[in-house]
Write an enzyme that holds these catalytic residues in place. Structure first.
Site, short mmCIF file in Angstrom:
data_model
loop_
_atom_site.label_atom_id
_atom_site.label_comp_id
_atom_site.label_asym_id
_atom_site.label_seq_id
_atom_site.Cartn_x
_atom_site.Cartn_y
_atom_site.Cartn_z
N ASP A 206 8.79 2.76 -7.22
CA ASP A 206 9.47 3.29 -6.05
C ASP A 206 9.19 4.78 -6.00
OD1 ASP A 206 11.18 4.25 -4.11
OD2 ASP A 206 12.93 3.14 -4.81
N ASP B 208 9.56 7.43 -11.37
CA ASP B 208 8.58 6.39 -11.09
C ASP B 208 7.22 7.00 -10.77
OD1 ASP B 208 10.65 4.61 -11.40
OD2 ASP B 208 10.19 3.47 -9.59
N TYR C 83 9.38 12.45 10.98
CA TYR C 83 8.13 11.83 10.55
C TYR C 83 6.95 12.76 10.81
CZ TYR C 83 4.04 8.84 10.47
OH TYR C 83 2.78 8.32 10.22
N LYS D 223 4.23 14.66 8.13
CA LYS D 223 2.77 14.60 8.22
C LYS D 223 2.16 15.99 8.42
CE LYS D 223 2.33 10.32 7.39
NZ LYS D 223 1.68 9.88 6.13
#
Length: 272
Positions: free
Chosen positions: A78, A84, A168, A172
């Site tokens: 994850d 992780d 979003y 980016k």
């Protein structure tokens, strides 16, 4: 394994000569990441496949194994969790990895202040923090071996603010700026960095982002168009659609591009 869009043999050979025989692909369970993994398997790379869904990764590894010398190494992680992410580097320390394709990521849509804050912060963690962490960890390894390649997934929306996908698009923009800054830093060390900025892609991305994508590029088109430009450019807009959309926006001022994409996003999220 067959595909409507194949990576040419000469390009496969160039990539292996440039970066070695082992690649890590995050987000390999679906969409662009899966398509990249399949194209690299066809090109003769050994693979490390990274995503959350272990069962899906195992199924992909089983599908790819017959055409490969070594079955892909699967890591369930994850990437919103720093431990992780660090684990991906630790579990691949014994491998001579020379290529990182950081394709993991997701989007949200709709008015920012009406969205779920936890989801928005999770997206920043995956799209930005985990990507920076992986790029740092593997970039150091590649610089030490004096060759390597890093692909970071940007987007058409990275070049201006986008209403109804504000956060979003901001993630980016971070990816795009990071790639543009890292490319000249790492090039003298033998490491190539590429930002891939596709337009709409027909994959599971739209469902998770609650966007209706009626038409777009295939993941294979993005994967092949991206891999062909690694080591040749800093930014690629893979496929005809991405190039056409960029051409339609490039003459507008930044505010004009934002206004145009606001109308596009309103249509894509009207049922959200």
């Amino acid at each position: 394994m067959t595909s409507r869009v194949q990576l040419p043999l000469a390009e496969a050979q160039r990539l292996r000569r440039a970066y070695g025989a082992c690649a890590v692909v995050t987000g390999a369970s679906d969409g662009i990441g899966r398509a990249v993994a399949m194209r690299l398997a066809e090109a003769g790379f050994e693979l490390v496949l990274v995503a959350r869904r272990l069962a899906v990764l195992d199924a992909l590894a089983d599908e790819l194994a017959p055409q490969m010398r070594v079955r892909p190494f699967v890591i369930s992680a994850d990437l919103s969790r720093p431990d992780d992410v660090a684990g991906v580097a630790q579990q691949t320390a014994h491998l001579d990895v020379g290529l990182l394709v950081a394709a993991a990521g997701f989007g949200t849509s709709g008015p920012f202040v009406e969205g779920d804050l936890a989801a928005e912060l999770d997206m920043i963690d995956v799209n930005c923090r985990a990507l920076a962490q992986l790029t740092h960890l593997f970039g150091r390894r590649f610089a030490a071996r004096r060759r390597g390649g890093i692909v970071l997934m940007s987007s058409l929306v990275a070049f201006q603010g986008v209403p109804r996908a504000a956060n979003y698009a901001a993630t980016k923009a971070f990816v795009q700026s990071l790639a543009e800054g890292l490319a000249p830093e790492l090039r003298p060390l033998g490491v190539d960095v590429l930002a891939s900025a596709p337009g709409p892609v027909m994959s599971g991305f739209g469902r998770r982002a609650r966007m209706t994508i009626a038409s777009g590029q295939t993941p294979d088109e993005v994967a092949v168009g991206t891999l062909k430009m690694l080591g040749r450019r800093t930014t690629v807009r893979p496929g005809f659609l991405a190039k056409a959309l960029e051409a339609s926006l490039m003459l507008l001022p930044r505010s004009g591009r934002a206004a145009m994409l606001a109308r596009v996003m309103a249509g894509m999220t009207k049922t959200a």
